[in-house]
Design a protein around this motif. Sequence first.
Motif, PDB file in Angstrom:
ATOM      1  N   GLU A  64      -8.565   0.860  13.118  1.00  0.00           N
ATOM      2  CA  GLU A  64      -8.126   0.631  14.495  1.00  0.00           C
ATOM      3  C   GLU A  64      -7.727  -0.829  14.692  1.00  0.00           C
ATOM      4  O   GLU A  64      -6.768  -1.125  15.422  1.00  0.00           O
ATOM      5  N   GLU A  65      -8.435  -1.744  14.033  1.00  0.00           N
ATOM      6  CA  GLU A  65      -8.074  -3.164  14.136  1.00  0.00           C
ATOM      7  C   GLU A  65      -6.704  -3.417  13.523  1.00  0.00           C
ATOM      8  O   GLU A  65      -5.896  -4.177  14.077  1.00  0.00           O
ATOM      9  N   GLN A  66      -6.427  -2.803  12.387  1.00  0.00           N
ATOM     10  CA  GLN A  66      -5.111  -2.955  11.763  1.00  0.00           C
ATOM     11  C   GLN A  66      -4.013  -2.390  12.656  1.00  0.00           C
ATOM     12  O   GLN A  66      -2.926  -2.952  12.753  1.00  0.00           O
ATOM     13  N   ARG A  67      -4.303  -1.307  13.334  1.00  0.00           N
ATOM     14  CA  ARG A  67      -3.317  -0.733  14.260  1.00  0.00           C
ATOM     15  C   ARG A  67      -3.064  -1.684  15.429  1.00  0.00           C
ATOM     16  O   ARG A  67      -1.920  -1.848  15.864  1.00  0.00           O
ATOM     17  N   ARG A  68      -4.133  -2.284  15.921  1.00  0.00           N
ATOM     18  CA  ARG A  68      -3.980  -3.245  17.012  1.00  0.00           C
ATOM     19  C   ARG A  68      -3.124  -4.422  16.578  1.00  0.00           C
ATOM     20  O   ARG A  68      -2.227  -4.863  17.304  1.00  0.00           O
TER      21      ARG A  68
ATOM     22  N   PRO B  87       3.986   1.825  22.279  1.00  0.00           N
ATOM     23  CA  PRO B  87       3.008   1.644  21.203  1.00  0.00           C
ATOM     24  C   PRO B  87       3.645   1.743  19.838  1.00  0.00           C
ATOM     25  O   PRO B  87       4.722   2.299  19.681  1.00  0.00           O
ATOM     26  N   ALA B  88       2.962   1.185  18.835  1.00  0.00           N
ATOM     27  CA  ALA B  88       3.426   1.280  17.452  1.00  0.00           C
ATOM     28  C   ALA B  88       2.271   1.755  16.586  1.00  0.00           C
ATOM     29  O   ALA B  88       1.113   1.462  16.849  1.00  0.00           O
ATOM     30  N   LEU B  89       2.602   2.488  15.538  1.00  0.00           N
ATOM     31  CA  LEU B  89       1.623   2.952  14.564  1.00  0.00           C
ATOM     32  C   LEU B  89       0.554   3.841  15.206  1.00  0.00           C
ATOM     33  O   LEU B  89      -0.618   3.717  14.930  1.00  0.00           O
ATOM     34  N   ASP B  90       0.943   4.690  16.133  1.00  0.00           N
ATOM     35  CA  ASP B  90      -0.001   5.647  16.682  1.00  0.00           C
ATOM     36  C   ASP B  90       0.321   7.037  16.140  1.00  0.00           C
ATOM     37  O   ASP B  90       1.236   7.214  15.356  1.00  0.00           O
ATOM     38  N   HIS B  91      -0.443   8.028  16.588  1.00  0.00           N
ATOM     39  CA  HIS B  91      -0.273   9.371  16.027  1.00  0.00           C
ATOM     40  C   HIS B  91       1.111   9.928  16.318  1.00  0.00           C
ATOM     41  O   HIS B  91       1.730  10.574  15.458  1.00  0.00           O
TER      42      HIS B  91
ATOM     43  N   LEU C  84       0.832  -1.204   0.000  1.00  0.00           N
ATOM     44  CA  LEU C  84       0.000   0.000   0.000  1.00  0.00           C
ATOM     45  C   LEU C  84       0.863   1.249   0.000  1.00  0.00           C
ATOM     46  O   LEU C  84       0.568   2.227  -0.699  1.00  0.00           O
ATOM     47  N   PHE C  85       1.947   1.211   0.774  1.00  0.00           N
ATOM     48  CA  PHE C  85       2.849   2.359   0.842  1.00  0.00           C
ATOM     49  C   PHE C  85       3.530   2.594  -0.505  1.00  0.00           C
ATOM     50  O   PHE C  85       3.601   3.732  -0.989  1.00  0.00           O
ATOM     51  N   VAL C  86       4.014   1.533  -1.126  1.00  0.00           N
ATOM     52  CA  VAL C  86       4.691   1.671  -2.421  1.00  0.00           C
ATOM     53  C   VAL C  86       3.744   2.279  -3.452  1.00  0.00           C
ATOM     54  O   VAL C  86       4.118   3.196  -4.202  1.00  0.00           O
TER      55      VAL C  86
ATOM     56  N   PHE D 119      -1.420   5.786   6.406  1.00  0.00           N
ATOM     57  CA  PHE D 119      -1.761   5.899   7.816  1.00  0.00           C
ATOM     58  C   PHE D 119      -3.230   6.269   7.997  1.00  0.00           C
ATOM     59  O   PHE D 119      -3.913   5.737   8.867  1.00  0.00           O
ATOM     60  N   ALA D 120      -3.727   7.181   7.145  1.00  0.00           N
ATOM     61  CA  ALA D 120      -5.115   7.633   7.247  1.00  0.00           C
ATOM     62  C   ALA D 120      -6.107   6.516   6.944  1.00  0.00           C
ATOM     63  O   ALA D 120      -7.241   6.532   7.429  1.00  0.00           O
TER      64      ALA D 120
END
Length: 199
Positions: A100-104, A173-177, A69-71, A95-96
């Motif tokens: 929330e499930e993916q972040r978890r 934490p990872a992948l937070d704001h 997705l990033f690429v 990131f947008a």
Amino acid sequence: MTPPGLRERKKARTRAAIREHAMRLFDEQGYAATTVDQIAEAADVSQSTFFRYFPTKEDVVLADDLDPLFVQAVRDQPADLHPIEAIKRGIRQVFAAVSEEQRRQERRRQRLIQSVPELRARSLHQYAAAVDLLATVVAERAGVPADDFPARVLAGAVIGSLLATLPRGVDEPALDHDEFSSMERALDLLRAGLPLGRR
């Protein structure tokens, strides 16, 4: 973009089920004690099906579903953008879109990588592949060969700067704001020539 067909959706569900059952077993009985057979049985798939989706047990944890997705997000940025700005916007776009499930799930994945020595060691080898992947996109956007040396240097610098923003411990934490803000700051510093003392 064309929505995925039935076959692709089924494959995605199977892959997600294998990973979710694997992560649950890792949490319950530990990474080392969990076997591929146990994961396959829990996910109600054959061992051969498991290996079609993940070459090894390690890959269940190490495979990063956000990379493609990033690429694509970087590739889709306006052609006149500076490569670092295109990368920054690509990160913001992905990131947008992260639920929330993916972040978890990403927090679980990162904690496991940090806590298991063999996963942590192999993750270091993945950084070279990440440089290759990003260098290809940077070169493509610049209209230069895929092995262009400046493109590889820029990609390596970007990957290094992003690694510097990763959580330093398994409890962070990872992948937070805040981490996303740190990524943007790191890329801004890189584009500015890394002036020391700037925060």
